[in-house]
Design an enzyme around this catalytic site. Structure first.
Site, PDB file in Angstrom:
ATOM      1  N   GLU A 286       0.824  -1.209   0.000  1.00 38.29           N
ATOM      2  CA  GLU A 286       0.000   0.000   0.000  1.00 38.29           C
ATOM      3  C   GLU A 286       0.867   1.272   0.000  1.00 38.29           C
ATOM      4  OE1 GLU A 286      -2.965  -0.066   3.145  1.00 38.29           O
ATOM      5  OE2 GLU A 286      -4.525   0.559   1.773  1.00 38.29           O
ATOM      6  N   HIS A 315       7.745 -26.972   0.997  1.00 37.51           N
ATOM      7  CA  HIS A 315       7.036 -28.085   0.355  1.00 37.51           C
ATOM      8  C   HIS A 315       5.872 -27.569  -0.471  1.00 37.51           C
ATOM      9  CE1 HIS A 315       9.357 -31.023   2.643  1.00 37.51           C
ATOM     10  NE2 HIS A 315       9.419 -30.019   3.510  1.00 37.51           N
ATOM     11  N   LYS A 429     -13.739   2.008  -2.733  1.00 35.03           N
ATOM     12  CA  LYS A 429     -14.477   2.476  -1.552  1.00 35.03           C
ATOM     13  C   LYS A 429     -15.638   3.368  -1.991  1.00 35.03           C
ATOM     14  CE  LYS A 429     -11.421   2.973   2.466  1.00 35.03           C
ATOM     15  NZ  LYS A 429     -10.745   3.935   3.314  1.00 35.03           N
TER      16      LYS A 429
END
Ligand code: PA5
Length: 464
Positions: A286, A315, A429
């Protein structure tokens, strides 16, 4: 190891492979190229002009936070922290590192503490099965006070608290001091208010009441977190670029980004650090992912952060790291000393796959595997740095937060971008506010509805 953090950047440099690494001569030239930017950054820290240093002054808030935490711990069994992004990730990292990943399952004198950071109704219901609202303190953390996810969670749990006969005045609200809805609500309900310094952005706020109150509630000394931050601050401002861990790492990562290493992996060799890894991802992404420079040029700055856990992810994603695209730089992080060592017993002496463990320790194995992984990546032309943390203490963790915050801001200075804003997340937003019917966004509603309908028309759906 006396220092709380040690940083090794030796394997970001290579004489043989100047394509994937920094050549020794290029490394030596970094000071000439970027030293002046670093010195300006040091000055901003020294003169406390950088927003980062606002955390250092949070010392004065600690006595009140301590007495509030004591009061809460004496009266409540559960604490429910509502927040998202920078209002949740730092506190999670603190509790995991210093109280362990199973804190809430262990019987103890301090309240259990839950941090809820999503508006998934299924998740909320699961929390409600575990938390008794009659015995729960709500801590509502939102710097802006307008974040829709946290506001939604607060509305829901405020309602639940009233149903359970709780006193809204007991709610703790942690937010910006500005004149906004959250402060109005806090005042009208008589809630306990903790203000975050106005210029300290959410993702840099772990070393403030946002991280300090949850820490103190579970019995962690926030003063020690801050002491570690002060130590790192002092070291960053004291050493010249040549000896400075922050300059060496920041300038090298920037140089490697310019060479096409566009993914920054933080490979943490401790389960105490996986939440820290998520905090790092938010802070890095950000802060550094920016379209425009401060000079208003389109730069599309940043590198993509990834975090993974050693040895587990050896793994899994390691195969891609080794043999996939050479677009990554790797940071390995480990803890030098842990209190709980486990020594292996000699259970199967005649079986070669098991007998070699005898007398060795689990931490030794973890460190050997970390080294082996790092070395094999370097051999394959992948640049790696490593960070060793002295121990599992609040001082070390506080120092680590400050180190990464400073690393991000210095790197942003190299890109010439603003590390404190997040314009890229605003559009989503605004659409949410508008489509959910927020009054002051109603003027854009028909535009967004039209865009949504076009978007749906463009879908190509294949059903199975
Ligand atoms: O770093 C930031 O500013 C963001 O990630 C915020 O932490 C996040 O959006 C939550 O914002 P707020 O604390 O205002 O609710």
């Amino acid at each position: 190891m006396n220092e709380i953090i040690s940083v090794d950047i030796g394997h970001l440099i290579s004489e043989r492979d100047g394509l994937n690494f920094i050549s020794p001569s290029d490394f030596n030239a970094l000071e000439k190229k970027y030293g002046h930017i670093f010195q300006a950054f040091q000055m901003s820290l020294q003169e406390k002009k950088s927003y980062l240093t606002l955390s250092l002054d949070e010392e004065r808030a600690i006595p009140d936070i301590k007495s509030l935490a004591k009061n809460i711990a004496a009266r409540y069994e559960h604490v429910l922290v509502l927040g998202i992004g920078g209002s949740a990730l730092g506190a999670r990292a603190v509790i995991q590192y210093l109280k362990g990943p199973l804190y809430n399952l262990i019987q103890q004198e301090h309240p259990r503490l839950f941090i809820l950071d999503n508006i998934d109704p299924v998740l909320v219901k699961y929390y409600e099965e575990v938390i008794d609202m009659g015995k729960t303190l709500i801590m509502y953390v939102s710097k802006s006070g307008s974040t829709p996810e946290t506001a939604a969670l607060f509305i829901h749990f405020y309602h639940r608290l009233k149903e359970a006969g709780g006193d809204p005045a007991d709610i703790v609200i942690c937010c910006d001091p500005g004149d906004n809805g959250i402060n109005h609500i806090a005042k009208s309900l008589g809630c306990r208010l903790l203000h975050i310094p106005h210029n300290l952005p959410g993702r840099y706020s772990v070393l403030s009441s946002v991280g300090f109150l949850p820490a103190e509630i579970v019995g962690i000394d926030s003063g020690q977190l801050l002491e570690g931050a002060h130590m790192v601050h002092q070291s960053i401002i004291s050493d010249g670029p040549q000896q400075n861990a922050l300059f060496a790492l920041g300038a090298s990562l920037f140089e490697l980004a310019l060479k096409g290493k566009s993914i920054h992996v933080l490979f943490n060799y401790s389960n105490l650090l996986s939440e820290f890894g998520l905090w790092f991802v938010q802070l890095w992404a950000e802060s550094l992912g920016k379209k425009q420079s401060l000079a208003n040029n389109v730069v599309n700055a940043g590198t993509t952060p990834l975090t993974c856990l050693g040895a587990t992810d050896q793994h899994s994603i390691l195969q891609l790291f080794k043999e996939g695209p050479g677009d990554k730089v790797f940071g390995f992080m480990k803890i030098n000393h842990v209190a709980d060592e486990i020594q292996f017993t000699n259970e199967f002496p005649t079986e070669k796959e098991y007998s070699y463990f005898a007398g060795r320790t689990m931490q030794e194995q973890l460190h050997v595997e970390q080294l082996a992984t790092e070395m094999s990546l370097v051999t394959d032309g992948k640049p790696c740095y490593s960070i060793t943390l002295k121990d599992v203490s609040p001082k070390t963790l506080g120092g680590l937060f400050y180190f990464f915050e400073a690393l991000v801001v210095f790197t942003a200075n190299l890109w010439n971008i603003n590390p404190y804003d997040q314009p890229g997340v605003e559009e989503g937003k605004n659409i949410t506010y508008s489509l959910m019917g927020r009054q002051d966004y109603s003027h854009k509603k028909s535009k967004y509805e039209q865009e949504v309908s076009t978007y749906h028309e463009e879908r190509r759906i294949y059903s199975i």
